[in-house]
Design an enzyme around this catalytic site. Structure first.
Site, PDB file in Angstrom:
ATOM      1  N   HIS A 251      75.581  61.618  88.202  1.00 15.19           N
ATOM      2  CA  HIS A 251      77.037  61.793  88.105  1.00 15.19           C
ATOM      3  C   HIS A 251      77.559  62.778  89.151  1.00 15.19           C
ATOM      4  O   HIS A 251      78.443  63.589  88.876  1.00 15.19           O
ATOM      5  CB  HIS A 251      77.423  62.257  86.698  1.00 15.19           C
ATOM      6  CG  HIS A 251      77.153  61.233  85.627  1.00 15.19           C
ATOM      7  ND1 HIS A 251      78.029  60.212  85.339  1.00 15.19           N
ATOM      8  CD2 HIS A 251      76.090  61.066  84.807  1.00 15.19           C
ATOM      9  CE1 HIS A 251      77.528  59.468  84.360  1.00 15.19           C
ATOM     10  NE2 HIS A 251      76.346  59.959  84.030  1.00 15.19           N
ATOM     11  N   ASP A 319      72.355  63.933  82.203  1.00 17.11           N
ATOM     12  CA  ASP A 319      72.306  62.632  81.519  1.00 17.11           C
ATOM     13  C   ASP A 319      72.245  61.491  82.524  1.00 17.11           C
ATOM     14  O   ASP A 319      72.580  61.645  83.693  1.00 17.11           O
ATOM     15  CB  ASP A 319      73.532  62.461  80.621  1.00 17.11           C
ATOM     16  CG  ASP A 319      74.840  62.519  81.412  1.00 17.11           C
ATOM     17  OD1 ASP A 319      74.952  63.370  82.309  1.00 17.11           O
ATOM     18  OD2 ASP A 319      75.743  61.726  81.119  1.00 17.11           O
ATOM     19  N   GLU A 320      71.812  60.349  82.045  1.00 17.46           N
ATOM     20  CA  GLU A 320      71.888  59.057  82.723  1.00 17.46           C
ATOM     21  C   GLU A 320      71.338  59.056  84.151  1.00 17.46           C
ATOM     22  O   GLU A 320      71.993  58.625  85.096  1.00 17.46           O
ATOM     23  CB  GLU A 320      73.340  58.551  82.707  1.00 17.46           C
ATOM     24  CG  GLU A 320      73.819  58.251  81.288  1.00 17.46           C
ATOM     25  CD  GLU A 320      75.175  57.574  81.243  1.00 17.46           C
ATOM     26  OE1 GLU A 320      75.345  56.649  80.444  1.00 17.46           O
ATOM     27  OE2 GLU A 320      76.074  57.984  82.005  1.00 17.46           O
ATOM     28  N   ILE A 321      70.115  59.535  84.295  1.00 17.64           N
ATOM     29  CA  ILE A 321      69.431  59.369  85.586  1.00 17.64           C
ATOM     30  C   ILE A 321      69.165  57.890  85.809  1.00 17.64           C
ATOM     31  O   ILE A 321      68.595  57.210  84.953  1.00 17.64           O
ATOM     32  CB  ILE A 321      68.100  60.139  85.602  1.00 17.64           C
ATOM     33  CG1 ILE A 321      68.347  61.645  85.404  1.00 17.64           C
ATOM     34  CG2 ILE A 321      67.343  59.877  86.905  1.00 17.64           C
ATOM     35  CD1 ILE A 321      69.116  62.295  86.514  1.00 17.64           C
TER      36      ILE A 321
END
Length: 558
Positions: A251, A319-321
């Protein structure tokens, strides 16, 4: 026996909300429904305190000008005793800072036979909670106040929050201040500010000014250090902590304008045909753990943010690699070819940046992905529970259980219950999967976390569900989250309120009555009344029933 000061009774129509405080106190007694008049010269006296004193002035102004007229009537007895002349506030510990776990308890007494009410609290922050309760016990013009009332109140959970994403769409400072003010009225105490993301970097940092200059939506859509100072100060005056989040290493596409060399897959199409997506949504870019410059920039960011925000928590995201994004980079490709793994890359990043966060005397907060990610995650040994708090958003109570059973203090913001953006479809354009013939299952209309999370869903959720007593102690509290792909200032109030009010009561005094039965049925009328009062205070909260329902008690129930 009635008070001897009450020499006659006057039947006076007053609202249920005069005693239906939101959130409902832990203990509140009003055995005989007396009310008294509020003196035109009413005052509030309290010890001098840099944040309580402005709160006292604010509440005094509110009490004298609000003139709230409720939606429903209740017959009470108006005493012939003296008008209420003063509220006397006492605080035991004026030095207690606004931090996690600070004592927010208070006791409030409004007698029938005296012209003075008393509010006692352990800390200034508890006194603020009591001032809010007192303000909700007043109505009408001329003002009346419930009398013969005793309140003893304190929260179940120390962490009661709202998360707002200001990267996908920009919110003016006034929008944030209005939200913080409404939070305080609901006895919520943490504004989790998701400041940056792949789409924009709106915060101006003295050490890295180009991050905002080249990563924001424009000079008019940035938060200056002066803006931050104003928001933090406003939070303190309202008893609301400001918890900053600078999401990384995923992100972070918005960092690429200033530092393209440290961001992998920046400005690439997020979902290339024939291969895995490079990001969870449009807006690609991950910080590169193999580039030493990455840590120079991150350290500068941490330095500045911790100076701007005094809160003892720092949210690092994590988060969300997305494997595909890192795999586009030649340096990372070479690393993987030598048997390195993506999880080792994340471990490299966390190991370096966590120690720097801790060096600033902060507790690190990360999203659960850092430990529970399906493809990329770190070993628990790199996340010492004494220094790290994890925030859960996936898989409902199951992931809460996984985190606390591993010994981690946990913040619950499960998308199954607490995501305020759910149910509004998807924002991806040119998506033909929703061009379906009639009678086709539309898959919640494109909302990945649909359906819409109603206030009842939020109110009825128990964040300690299926936990042992010891595990429950690790649940710090919860927060509702408004991600802003499809939200901006025009819909802000209605997306948050009064659904966040439902969270506020569930985490303050619980969602069950003294018998253990869920109390959402009796909470409905109180919430309608509270929503109406919030609207009068300038919060554009959405309605939860037709007005007819509260005007016709019981007629809208099953």
């Amino acid at each position: 026996m009635a008070s001897p000061f009450v020499v006659f009774l006057l039947m006076f129509a007053v609202p249920c909300s005069a005693i239906g405080v939101w959130p409902q106190p832990r203990y509140m007694s009003w055995p005989v429904h007396w009310a008294t008049s509020l003196s035109p010269s009413f005052t509030i006296t309290s010890p001098r305190h840099p944040y309580l004193s402005p709160a006292v002035a604010r509440y005094l102004q509110l009490i004298k000008t609000e003139a709230y007229y409720p939606l429903t009537d209740l017959t009470v007895n108006l005493t012939n005793g003296p008008p209420l002349q003063a509220l006397i506030v006492t605080v035991k510990d004026l030095a207690a800072p606004l931090s996690h776990g600070v004592n927010e308890s208070y006791s409030l007494s409004i007698p029938t036979s005296s012209d003075k009410a008393t509010l006692s609290a352990e800390t200034a922050w508890g006194a603020m909670r009591g001032l809010e309760t007192f303000s909700q016990l007043i109505w009408g013009k001329p003002s009346r106040v419930a009398a013969g009332v005793e309140v003893s109140d304190w929260p179940i959970y120390a962490y009661r929050g709202i998360m707002l994403d200001t990267s996908r769409n920009f919110y003016e400072v006034e929008d944030i201040l209005r939200t913080i003010g409404a939070m305080s009225a609901n006895k919520l105490n943490v504004f989790h500010w998701h400041i940056t993301d792949a789409q924009s970097f709106p915060i101006v940092l003295p050490s890295e000014p180009d991050l905002a200059a080249k990563g924001s939506y424009g000079s008019g859509m940035q938060y200056s250090p002066a803006n931050i100072s104003r928001i933090v100060e406003y939070g303190l005056q309202h008893g609301v902590r400001i918890l900053p989040e600078i999401d990384a290493p995923a992100h972070t596409g918005s960092w690429a304008g200033a530092h393209p060399e440290i961001v992998t897959c920046a400005n690439m199409f997020w979902s290339p045909s024939g291969s895995a997506p490079l990001a969870a949504e449009p807006g690609t870019g991950h910080l590169n753990p193999l580039n030493p410059k990455t840590y120079q920039v991150v350290n500068n960011v941490v330095d500045d943010v911790t100076k701007m925000f005094p809160d003892p928590f720092y949210h690092g995201g994590a988060d969300e690699i997305n494997p595909g994004c890192w795999e586009t980079d030649p340096l990372i490709q070479a690393y993987l070819a030598k048997n390195g793994t993506l999880s080792q890359l994340l471990e490299m990043f966390i190991n370096s940046t966590l120690s720097y966060i801790l060096s600033h005397n902060r507790t690190a907060v990360y999203w659960e992905d850092v430990l529970l990610g399906a493809n990329v995650k770190v070993e628990a040994s790199l996340l010492p529970p004494e220094h790290v708090i994890l925030q859960t958003w996936n898989n409902g109570p199951n992931n809460t259980k996984k985190l606390v059973s591993s010994g981690y203090r946990t913040i619950v913001s499960s998308s199954d219950f607490y995501y305020l953006d759910c149910g509004h479809g998807d924002f991806i354009g040119n998506d033909s999967q929703y061009d379906q013939p009639p009678f086709t299952d539309q898959g919640n209309g494109g909302s990945w976390c649909g359906p819409f999370k109603t206030w009842q869903i939020i109110y009825n959720h128990d964040i300690a569900y299926n936990l042992t007593e010891e595990e429950s102690k690790l649940v710090l509290g919860g927060e509702v989250a408004l991600w802003s792909e499809q939200a901006d200032p025009q819909v802000l109030d209605a997306r948050i309120w009064p659904r966040a009010s439902a969270l506020a009561e569930a985490l303050w005094s619980g969602n069950k009555d003294e018998t253990g039965k869920k109390r959402y049925a009796q909470a409905t009328d109180r919430l309608i009344e509270w929503r109406n009062r919030m609207v009068r205070r300038g919060i554009r909260a959405e309605p939860i029933q037709p007005l007819w329902c509260i005007k016709n008690p019981g007629m809208c129930n099953l």
